[in-house]
Structure formats: structure tokens, C-alpha cells
Design a protein around this motif. Structure first.
Motif, mmCIF file in Angstrom:
data_model
loop_
_atom_site.group_PDB
_atom_site.id
_atom_site.type_symbol
_atom_site.label_atom_id
_atom_site.label_comp_id
_atom_site.label_asym_id
_atom_site.label_seq_id
_atom_site.Cartn_x
_atom_site.Cartn_y
_atom_site.Cartn_z
ATOM 1 N N SER A 117 1.017 -1.222 -0.012
ATOM 2 C CA SER A 117 -0.055 -0.032 -0.046
ATOM 3 C C SER A 117 0.782 1.324 -0.010
ATOM 4 O O SER A 117 2.118 1.149 0.456
ATOM 5 N N ILE A 118 0.537 2.380 -0.706
ATOM 6 C CA ILE A 118 0.944 3.535 -0.634
ATOM 7 C C ILE A 118 0.742 4.391 0.511
ATOM 8 O O ILE A 118 -0.308 4.348 1.262
ATOM 9 N N LEU A 119 1.937 5.164 1.311
ATOM 10 C CA LEU A 119 1.826 5.670 2.350
ATOM 11 C C LEU A 119 1.018 7.001 2.395
ATOM 12 O O LEU A 119 0.076 7.393 3.185
ATOM 13 N N SER A 120 1.269 7.635 1.468
ATOM 14 C CA SER A 120 0.274 8.872 1.046
ATOM 15 C C SER A 120 -0.261 8.653 -0.275
ATOM 16 O O SER A 120 0.119 9.335 -1.280
ATOM 17 N N PRO A 121 -1.474 8.068 -0.362
ATOM 18 C CA PRO A 121 -1.982 7.721 -1.898
ATOM 19 C C PRO A 121 -2.875 9.094 -2.246
ATOM 20 O O PRO A 121 -2.942 9.870 -1.499
ATOM 21 N N LEU A 122 -2.761 9.453 -3.637
ATOM 22 C CA LEU A 122 -3.139 10.487 -4.049
ATOM 23 C C LEU A 122 -4.969 10.623 -3.916
ATOM 24 O O LEU A 122 -5.790 11.714 -3.909
ATOM 25 N N SER A 123 -5.399 9.301 -3.817
ATOM 26 C CA SER A 123 -6.860 9.105 -3.677
ATOM 27 C C SER A 123 -7.149 7.698 -3.367
ATOM 28 O O SER A 123 -6.197 6.829 -3.514
ATOM 29 N N GLU A 124 -8.389 7.375 -2.796
ATOM 30 C CA GLU A 124 -8.785 6.022 -2.442
ATOM 31 C C GLU A 124 -8.688 5.093 -3.811
ATOM 32 O O GLU A 124 -8.445 3.670 -3.636
ATOM 33 N N ASP A 125 -8.817 5.359 -4.798
ATOM 34 C CA ASP A 125 -9.128 4.650 -6.199
ATOM 35 C C ASP A 125 -7.670 4.291 -6.436
ATOM 36 O O ASP A 125 -7.364 3.591 -7.273
ATOM 37 N N HIS A 126 -6.563 4.788 -5.904
ATOM 38 C CA HIS A 126 -5.053 4.834 -6.225
ATOM 39 C C HIS A 126 -4.157 4.495 -4.900
ATOM 40 O O HIS A 126 -3.385 5.388 -4.638
ATOM 41 N N LYS A 127 -4.535 3.438 -4.219
ATOM 42 C CA LYS A 127 -3.926 3.346 -3.057
ATOM 43 C C LYS A 127 -3.048 2.027 -2.873
ATOM 44 O O LYS A 127 -2.118 1.980 -2.002
ATOM 45 N N TYR A 128 -3.043 1.149 -3.818
ATOM 46 C CA TYR A 128 -2.360 -0.237 -3.725
ATOM 47 C C TYR A 128 -1.597 -0.413 -4.995
ATOM 48 O O TYR A 128 -2.122 0.144 -6.059
ATOM 49 N N LEU A 129 -0.171 -0.933 -4.993
ATOM 50 C CA LEU A 129 0.448 -1.241 -6.232
ATOM 51 C C LEU A 129 -0.162 -2.616 -6.630
ATOM 52 O O LEU A 129 -0.653 -3.588 -5.968
ATOM 53 N N ARG A 130 -0.476 -2.653 -7.873
ATOM 54 C CA ARG A 130 -0.812 -3.896 -8.546
ATOM 55 C C ARG A 130 -0.099 -5.222 -8.478
ATOM 56 O O ARG A 130 1.153 -4.947 -8.626
ATOM 57 N N THR A 131 -0.664 -6.296 -8.210
ATOM 58 C CA THR A 131 0.170 -7.635 -8.311
ATOM 59 C C THR A 131 -0.174 -8.320 -9.526
ATOM 60 O O THR A 131 0.417 -9.545 -9.677
ATOM 61 N N THR A 132 -0.850 -7.952 -10.455
ATOM 62 C CA THR A 132 -0.957 -8.394 -11.600
ATOM 63 C C THR A 132 -1.437 -7.341 -12.733
ATOM 64 O O THR A 132 -2.183 -6.507 -12.472
ATOM 65 N N LEU A 133 -1.506 -7.706 -13.811
ATOM 66 C CA LEU A 133 -1.837 -6.680 -15.099
ATOM 67 C C LEU A 133 -3.330 -6.871 -15.245
ATOM 68 O O LEU A 133 -4.006 -5.842 -15.838
ATOM 69 N N LEU A 134 -4.066 -7.961 -14.639
ATOM 70 C CA LEU A 134 -5.349 -8.220 -14.971
ATOM 71 C C LEU A 134 -6.210 -7.095 -14.347
ATOM 72 O O LEU A 134 -7.300 -6.813 -14.997
ATOM 73 N N ASN A 135 -5.821 -6.193 -13.521
ATOM 74 C CA ASN A 135 -6.869 -5.393 -12.961
ATOM 75 C C ASN A 135 -6.957 -4.038 -14.001
ATOM 76 O O ASN A 135 -8.261 -3.875 -14.330
ATOM 77 N N GLY A 136 -5.883 -3.812 -14.709
ATOM 78 C CA GLY A 136 -6.315 -2.870 -15.797
ATOM 79 C C GLY A 136 -6.977 -3.409 -16.959
ATOM 80 O O GLY A 136 -7.874 -2.809 -17.814
ATOM 81 N N LEU A 137 -6.368 -4.782 -17.378
ATOM 82 C CA LEU A 137 -7.062 -5.147 -18.472
ATOM 83 C C LEU A 137 -8.395 -5.489 -18.419
ATOM 84 O O LEU A 137 -9.465 -5.116 -19.378
ATOM 85 N N VAL A 138 -8.978 -6.044 -17.337
ATOM 86 C CA VAL A 138 -10.253 -6.221 -16.986
ATOM 87 C C VAL A 138 -11.200 -5.004 -16.989
ATOM 88 O O VAL A 138 -12.134 -4.775 -17.487
ATOM 89 N N ASP A 139 -10.521 -3.914 -16.435
ATOM 90 C CA ASP A 139 -11.361 -2.617 -16.323
ATOM 91 C C ASP A 139 -11.403 -2.321 -17.885
ATOM 92 O O ASP A 139 -12.500 -1.534 -17.813
ATOM 93 N N THR A 140 -10.502 -2.224 -18.365
ATOM 94 C CA THR A 140 -10.711 -1.861 -19.971
ATOM 95 C C THR A 140 -11.512 -2.644 -20.822
ATOM 96 O O THR A 140 -12.380 -1.938 -21.315
ATOM 97 N N TYR A 141 -11.687 -3.961 -20.469
ATOM 98 C CA TYR A 141 -12.893 -4.796 -20.979
ATOM 99 C C TYR A 141 -14.202 -4.343 -20.646
ATOM 100 O O TYR A 141 -15.015 -4.186 -21.582
ATOM 101 N N ASN A 142 -14.211 -4.135 -19.435
ATOM 102 C CA ASN A 142 -15.507 -3.577 -19.018
ATOM 103 C C ASN A 142 -15.981 -2.320 -19.316
ATOM 104 O O ASN A 142 -17.274 -2.084 -19.640
ATOM 105 N N GLN A 143 -15.286 -1.406 -19.433
ATOM 106 C CA GLN A 143 -15.373 -0.039 -20.138
ATOM 107 C C GLN A 143 -15.866 -0.125 -21.351
ATOM 108 O O GLN A 143 -16.808 0.570 -21.848
ATOM 109 N N ASN A 144 -15.165 -1.118 -22.179
ATOM 110 C CA ASN A 144 -15.489 -1.187 -23.489
ATOM 111 C C ASN A 144 -17.021 -1.652 -23.773
ATOM 112 O O ASN A 144 -17.548 -1.499 -24.573
ATOM 113 N N LYS A 145 -17.155 -2.856 -23.033
ATOM 114 C CA LYS A 145 -18.375 -3.557 -23.096
ATOM 115 C C LYS A 145 -19.486 -2.362 -22.698
ATOM 116 O O LYS A 145 -20.476 -2.601 -23.173
ATOM 117 N N ASN A 146 -19.214 -1.467 -21.743
ATOM 118 C CA ASN A 146 -20.300 -0.464 -21.387
ATOM 119 C C ASN A 146 -20.566 0.179 -22.673
ATOM 120 O O ASN A 146 -21.908 0.968 -22.579
#
Length: 812
Positions: free
Chosen positions: A559-588
Motif C-alpha cells: 500500500s502507498i503511504l500517502s495515496p493521491l486518492s482511495e482509487d489509487h492506494k495499492y500497487l498492482r500484483t497483476t496486470l489483469l486489474n487494468g485489462l479487466v477494467d478496460t474490457y468492462n469499459q468497452n463493453k459498457n
């Protein structure tokens, strides 16, 4: 940072005609430069008479004295607050006001008018700079201006000069002040600026006032500090008269985009912008006890700041209080219960140095950024407090413009990290934070030219960095306000920007060695090209994610000590976070064919790892032709990966797994290299509220990128190949990998190609617990022509082993 050029000239005691060019060439980027008010023809006028207009119930007919040159003029005025014996601002005939309004001689309802008595709004003032009393009428000076009648009104008000707005970089907090900027301008014109320049810039009598300021304290307040701060002082003044500030102070504030309020608050703000030194004036009568405590706040302690907002504090915040009640949020903002008002007669002046990290954290958490917090969070010049004269000048201004009487001051000091200056005669300051030597040959070596040591010394002397010199080196002393200077390369930067970049000749580089891309970069580019050619689109997503447990391939989440926001608080452990978000946004948005990849770093097991992630869904489109679309599947994704890895001669195998929580438990596999190391995963992704099947993989590029790929040439065999097909029925529990491994082991070197081309699982063909599989085998020998008999023997051995080891039933 926006300041008045007049303030700079007042300290330097000389006009600077090319300050815009000097700043751009030697100091920093200029964002804006110009006149505050570019109006000709405004003068100070004295209203002699004021009578109602004979033909109007709201207009007045006035006679206004405009000085000996213009005499008395009759002016019709519609302002409700115009009266006789006022000193006002008059726009004479020919004056062009903002909005391209030209003042002409006119007749208003039968009465001649020769000018215009102006409101501040008509002069172009922003509403926030106009005192409340004059928002709906003309501006009236509250002091006797008899000696200034007929003179240029803008000049008298200090609004005739220029302003400069320059960009302050993060490493130069000293430029957040007039004196800090003036030091740089002085160095650019070869003029040293010392603290004595600041003290005497306004009035030489200020030096006499220091005797009263330094006199023994004659007030009972005591300072008790329990928080982590380095300096805190309190000065008490009585007989304060709160009123409007003189115009030269108001103009300095307006030039810096600060709203004038009253003389006490304005003087406080003026000292802040001049020295970069935030301070605060309390109404002394609001203190219930004589003890001034600097302590950490209690958890959930409630306070109401000057902006009338209740705020909840935490233990890391610092508050100023008496024995009972907080009166200020240290370094950020004062509280409503101790604000200066029209009835204030006694004040306590706070000048302090708070921990930058504490102020920054408090300001950020509360969402409260002020001029004070901006400066404290970057670090202030502590030496400006007493040595620099900020204390003295503030008391002098309050004495002069608020009738204040000083009762001395008390202070708490816990400053650390200073080095005693052993050569005070060669430098104006007694304390430095860092001291080191720089050889003259270093400057010449790095600049590629010969710089006279005398020029180096003069530049450093003007910047207050010079202590002493020898024939071979110069000793540098870094003052408190230059936190950006830590080593000899920083000193080089100071020398070159004032020596002049244009004086350094450009010379061709000798012995140029051709550069080339590193192996990892070349391979990364090749991966992008191949995947794009296979119909995938590249995406880039944030390294920081919202949830630590959405797609986690490692339990060690950072976790980040001083995150800019609650949406950007943890370092990703896999690239699937971004890939799945991109998939969902495109489907929407109605995009069905989402086939993407990303190359980026992930963070697991306390290691930053370069990775490749691929996600496919629906169909992969190779062209606009219908028959060029391939349905997405586990095997299609596997084929894409094998195609990619084959380009780098990097063989892998696949082993079924169930350990990746966000993949289908029976449709996933581990990707294993030749060293039997798991380098990634592949499978069907479980996505909430998605009716489509989505497949994804991720591999660790640390195993692929560093090694140089050897393209080994294999000659095409000049002997013909022999093909055979075999088909058999086996249990559904047996995997394709087990079958292929057995066939390869038995066939040894003569088998050059093995392909599964058919699988039957229908009950009409085989029973429910079995499947029929068919393979295409290609045999070849580079040294001779194979005989059919030789191949038949190998195929016989293969079928025998399939029957014995896997209990396969050979179909004939």
C-alpha cells in the motif's frame, strides 16, 4: 508566484528595466509580465462641493479640485456615497477606462460634466479586492490626501508599476518570497543582496525599532512546547488600531493575488510574501490563560477554522492553544475564535518554523491548502526570522500603521543541523547548513571551457554561497534557504546559469560510439509488433489500484503511504486489474470484440517485475471478411502465446492448476519453462455480471527479455518426409500434454512434427468417460531417406506404449 516589481526595486534600490529577460535567462520561466493597471489620466481629486442634480433624484453635481494645473472641474456623479470634502480618484477628459470607455466632456440632464469620479470597479479591480464599504459606490481615501491632489492616482496608490508571475519549481521554495526572488535578480545584475538590504528597504528608522523589539519582555505569556518544532516566538503589541492599510501595502498584496482585509492582517500577509515567512496575529483578549501551548491535537478534536468550517483533527496535527482551547492549526490556518476584528486592541504575533512533513500531511488530509501551508510544507528560511529582520519589520509596520506598542518577544528554539561559519568576515551569515569544497578544475571539466576563478567566486558571493577560496578550490557554505544545494553538481548549476549558457561553446563529441537498443528493449518492441499483428490492441493502465484483493496473484500487497486518492492506494500484483477494467469499459460502450494486451511492471514478493498480460473475448478480427474471425477460446489464447514465444525460441509447457483465485478452477493452467519454473498463468477469467467468456494470461518477462535470442539456422532436409496418422480412445482424465510427451519420448529424433487434429467426445462415438483423439505425425532423417518399414516400427512402438501406459484403445 506573482509579485510586484516595485518591491524588488525597493530592496535593490534601483530600477530594473529588463527584469523579464533576466528572469527567463538566469532564474526561472516567466508565466506573465505586465502592468497592473495601464490607465493614463487618473488623478487624486478633492471634492469641494456636492449638491443634488436639479433634474435627477439620484445624481449629484460636484466641484472637484484637481490641482494647480487643472484647477476646479464640475463633475456629475451618480454614486450614493459622494460627499463634500472627500479625496477621490478622478478620470480626467481623454482617459480610457477598462472596457474601452473614453471619458469625454458631456452634458448630463442639462448639466455640464468634465470628468468622472471613479469606483474601484470602474478601474478594473476584481470584486474581491474592493472593500465592502465601496462595492456600490466611488472609492474614498480614508486619510488626508491634500498633498497628493492633482498627482497621478495610480502612482500615489502604488498601482502604477509592473508585476511578474514566474514558475517556482519544487526544489526552490526560497523563490516563494520577494526577498528570495530579489536575491536571484541581484545575482543576475552582479549585485549582492544581504539581510541588511531587507531591513532598510522600507525606512532606515526600522533599525532603531530593533532596540525596542529586543528589549526585555514585559508581558506574562509563557511558551510551552510539546510538539516537534524547531522554532516558535510570540511578540505582544498593545494599543492596536484596526483600520484600512496604506495603499503601498495593499498594492503589494493585490500584485500577489491576495485580498486586502485590514492593516493588521495585511501587514501579516505582506511579511509572508516578502520573506516567505508565514506568521499569524491572534487577538490577545481571546486567550483565557497566559500560557501559549504548542502541542499535538487530540484524536477527533474539533476546531472551526477561519473559513468557518468545522474540522476533525488527528494526533499527528499540531495546534496552538492556551491551557484550554486551540486558537490555530499550526502552519495551515488560524481558528475563528481568535481572529482579528475591528475591536481588537492587543495582539500576539506568532512567527514559527513547523515540521514541513507534518504541515503537508495535515493540509492534504483536510483538503485545506493555504499560502502558509504551501510555504511551510516546502520549508522556510528560519534565518530570516531574526537575522533577516522579519520580526523587526513586522513590529515596525504595526507600530507605524496600526499605532502598536511592542512589549518585546519570547521564543522557543530547537534548531538542529547547522554548521558554524568559521569565516564570518567573508560571509554575512553566521550559520550554514552544509559546507564543502569544489575544485575550479571541476567547473572547467564539466563545462568544456575555461571559467576564470574570480568569476566563479563573484557568482557564488552574490548568491551568498561563497565562504573562502584558494588557488585550486572554493569553499561553499549553503545557507538555510538553499535546500536544493547538496553537492558540487548543484554548485555547477548555479555557476552556469549566471555565467551564461550562451558563453559555453558547443563542441562536437569526439570518439562517438554508435549506440544500440538493449536486448530487453528490442524484445519488448518485437512483442508489441507481433501481438498487434495477431489482432490485439495495446493498453496502458494505472500501476495503482483501488482494491488490494480484486485480482491478487500475491498475498504480499503493498500500500502507498500517502495515496493521491482511495482509487489509487495499492500497487498492482497483476496486470489483469487494468485489462479487466478496460474490457468492462468497452463493453459498457457497446464494443464486443475486446482483445488487448499490456506490458508493464507488477509488484509482488517485494519485487518489481516486468510482465505481459493478454485478454481476449468474443472474436479476434484479422480483416473485414467474415471468415477471418476466430472465436476466442482457451486454446486460441494458448496458440497466441506459443506463436509469440516461438519467435524467441523460448519453449514452455502447460500444467493444469487451481491456485489462481480469479480464474475458472477447471479452466486454468500454469505456464512452465524448461527449468521447471512457473512463469505465469492462463485461463478463463471470472468476471462479475458478464455473460461472455473472457480468457487471459500473464507471464513474467524477467525470464524472456534479458537473454539474447540466437537464431540458429537449420537447413531444410533434402530427404522426403513420411507422415502417419494415429487415432485412439483414452480416458477423459488424460491430458494432451501426457500423450504428446509419451509420443515424443518414443519417437525420439525422427519425429519432426506432432499435431492434434481431432477430438471426439460425443456418446455416439465413445462412451461418456472417454474421448477419441487423432494425431498427425511427420518423420524425417537429415542423413538418409527413411523407409516406410522404419517409420512403421516407430509407430508400432508408439501405439504399444499408448496401450500399455495410458490404456489407450487404438482405432484402426
Amino acid at each position: 508566484m506573482r509579485i510586484s516589481v516595485k518591491e524588488v526595486e525597493r530592496i535593490l534600490k534601483k530600477p530594473i528595466s529588463n527584469i523579464n529577460e533576466l528572469t527567463t535567462s538566469h532564474i526561472c520561466e516567466v508565466e506573465e509580465y505586465g502592468k497592473l493597471f495601464d490607465i493614463q489620466g487618473l488623478v487624486i481629486g478633492h471634492v469641494i462641493t456636492c449638491e443634488m442634480h436639479p433634474n435627477s433624484d439620484h445624481l449629484h453635481v460636484t466641484t472637484v479640485y484637481l490641482g494647480n494645473k487643472q484647477g476646479i472641474k464640475q463633475i456629475v456623479c451618480g454614486a450614493p456615497n459622494v460627499e463634500a470634502n472627500q479625496f477621490v480618484i478622478v478620470a480626467t477628459i481623454g482617459t480610457v477606462l477598462p472596457g474601452n470607455i473614453t471619458i469625454k466632456q458631456s452634458v448630463i440632464r442639462g448639466v455640464e460634466s468634465n470628468g468622472m469620479i471613479c469606483s474601484l470597479h470602474e478601474l478594473g479591480f476584481e470584486d474581491k479586492y474592493i472593500p465592502q464599504n465601496y462595492k456600490n459606490g466611488i472609492y474614498v481615501f480614508d486619510t488626508n490626501m491634500r498633498n497628493y491632489v492633482g498627482k497621478d492616482a495610480l502612482k500615489v496608490m502604488g498601482l502604477d508599476g509592473y508585476y511578474i508571475d514566474y514558475a517556482v519549481t519544487a526544489n526552490r521554495p526560497d523563490l516563494l518570497s520577494i526577498v528570495g526572488y530579489t536575491r536571484e535578480v541581484g545575482a543576475a545584475i552582479n549585485k549582492k543582496v544581504e539581510y541588511s538590504n531587507y531591513i532598510t528597504a522600507l525606512d532606515n528608522t526600522i533599525t532603531e525599532y530593533t532596540e525596542l523589539y529586543d528589549a526585555p519582555s514585559s508581558f506574562d505569556n509563557e511558551i510551552v512546547v510539546s510538539a516537534d518544532i524547531s522554532y516558535y516566538s510570540i511578540t505582544k503589541m498593545s494599543n492596536i488600531v484596526v483600520k484600512e492599510s496604506p495603499w503601498w501595502i495593499k498594492s503589494a498584496l493585490i500584485n500577489s493575488n491576495i485580498r486586502p482585509i485590514n492593516n493588521v492582517v495585511d501587514i501579516s500577509n505582506y511579511i509572508m510574501i516578502k520573506y516567505g515567512l508565514p506568521n499569524h496575529c491572534f487577538d490577545a483578549s481571546m486567550f483565557k490563560t497566559n500560557t501559549i501551548r504548542v502541542r499535538n491535537a487530540y484524536d477527533n478534536e474539533k476546531v472551526v477554522t477561519l473559513d468557518k468550517v468545522e474540522r476533525s483533527l488527528e494526533n499527528v496535527d499540531i495546534v496552538i492553544c492556551d491551557d484550554f482551547t486551540p486558537v490555530a492549526l499550526a502552519g495551515v490556518m488560524g481558528l475563528e475564535n481568535s481572529m482579528i476584528n475591528d475591536s481588537t486592541t492587543q495582539i500576539l504575533i506568532e512567527i514559527a518554523s513547523f515540521n514541513p512533513s507534518v504541515v503537508a500531511a495535515t493540509s492534504k488530509r483536510l483538503g485545506l491548502t493555504t499560502d502558509s501551508s504551501l510555504r511551510f510544507s516546502k520549508g522556510i528560511d528560519e534565518s530570516a526570522i531574526n537575522i533577516g529582520g522579519a520580526n523587526y519589520e513586522m513590529c515596525y509596520l504595526l507600530h507605524t500603521y496600526a499605532s502598536g506598542t511592542s512589549h518585546g518577544f519570547k521564543e522557543y528554539e530547537n534548531r538542529k543541523g547547522f554548521v558554524k561559519n568559521e569565516n564570518p568576515d567573508e560571509s554575512y551569515y553566521d550559520e550554514i547548513v552544509l559546507k564543502f569544497d569544489v575544485k575550479y578544475e571541476y567547473f572547467n571539466k564539466m563545462l568544456g571551457t575555461i571559467v576564470n576563478p574570480k568569476i566563479v567566486n563573484k557568482i557564488l558571493y552574490n548568491l551568498n554561497l561563497y565562504l573562502k577560496s584558494t588557488l585550486s578550490y572554493v569553499t561553499i557554505g549553503v545557507p538555510n534557504y538553499r535546500t536544493d544545494i547538496k553537492e558540487e553538481s548543484d554548485v555547477l548549476e548555479e555557476v552556469v546559469r549566471f555565467y551564461g549558457f550562451d558563453k559555453i561553446k558547443s563542441t562536437p563529441i569526439k570518439n562517438i560510439n554508435p549506440g544500440s537498443l538493449s536486448t530487453p528493449i528490442k524484445k519488448t518492441r518485437k512483442i508489441r509488433e507481433l501481438l498487434s499483428a495477431l489482432g490485439l490492441n495495446e493498453t496502458i493502465s494505472y500501476t495503482l489500484v483501488k482494491e488490494p484483493n480484486k485480482y491478487v496473484y500475491s498475498e504480499d500487497v503493498i500500500s502507498i503511504l500517502s495515496p493521491l486518492s482511495e482509487d489509487h492506494k495499492y500497487l498492482r500484483t497483476t496486470l489483469l486489474n487494468g485489462l479487466v477494467d478496460t474490457y468492462n469499459q468497452n463493453k459498457n460502450y457497446g464494443v464486443n470484440n475486446v482483445n488487448i494486451f499490456e506490458i508493464g511492471n507488477i509488484f509482488k514478493n517485494n519485487t518489481e517485475t516486468p510482465s505481459l498480460g493478454i485478454l481476449i473475448s468474443e472474436k479476434i478480427v484479422y480483416s473485414n471478411l467474415e471468415d477471418s474471425k476466430l472465436e476466442s477460446s482457451f486454446f486460441l489464447l494458448k496458440g497466441i502465446l506459443l506463436k509469440l514465444l516461438n519467435e524467441f525460441n523460448y519453449p514452455v509447457t502447460f500444467s493444469s492448476s487451481e491456485n489462481v483465485s480469479f480464474l475458472h478452477p477447471y479452466k486454468q493452467a500454469s505456464i512452465i519453462n524448461n527449468d521447471n519454473v512457473v512463469i505465469g498463468f492462463i485461463g478463463e477469467v471470472l468476471i462479475e455480471k458478464s455473460s461472455n467468456k473472457v480468457y487471459a494470461l500473464e507471464i513474467d518477462l524477467n525470464y524472456l527479455l534479458p537473454n539474447e535470442t540466437l537464431n540458429v539456422y537449420t537447413p531444410i532436409s533434402k530427404y522426403p518426409s513420411i507422415t502417419r496418422d494415429i487415432a485412439f480412445v483414452v480416458s477423459k482424465d488424460i491430458t494432451n500434454k501426457e500423450i504428446e510427451d509419451l509420443i515424443k519420448q518414443t519417437s525420439k529424433k525422427l519425429l519432426v512434427s506432432l499435431e492434434l487434429f481431432d477430438v471426439y467426445t460425443e456418446d455416439k462415438v465413445v462412451s461418456s468417460n472417454y474421448k477419441s483423439m487423432a494425431y498427425h505425425l511427420v518423420f524425417n532423417d537429415n542423413s538418409k531417406t527413411l523407409e516406410s518399414l522404419d517409420v512403421d516400427k516407430i509407430v508400432k512402438s508408439v501405439t504399444n506404449r499408448l496401450e500399455y501406459v495410458l490404456k489407450a484403445q487404438i482405432r484402426k
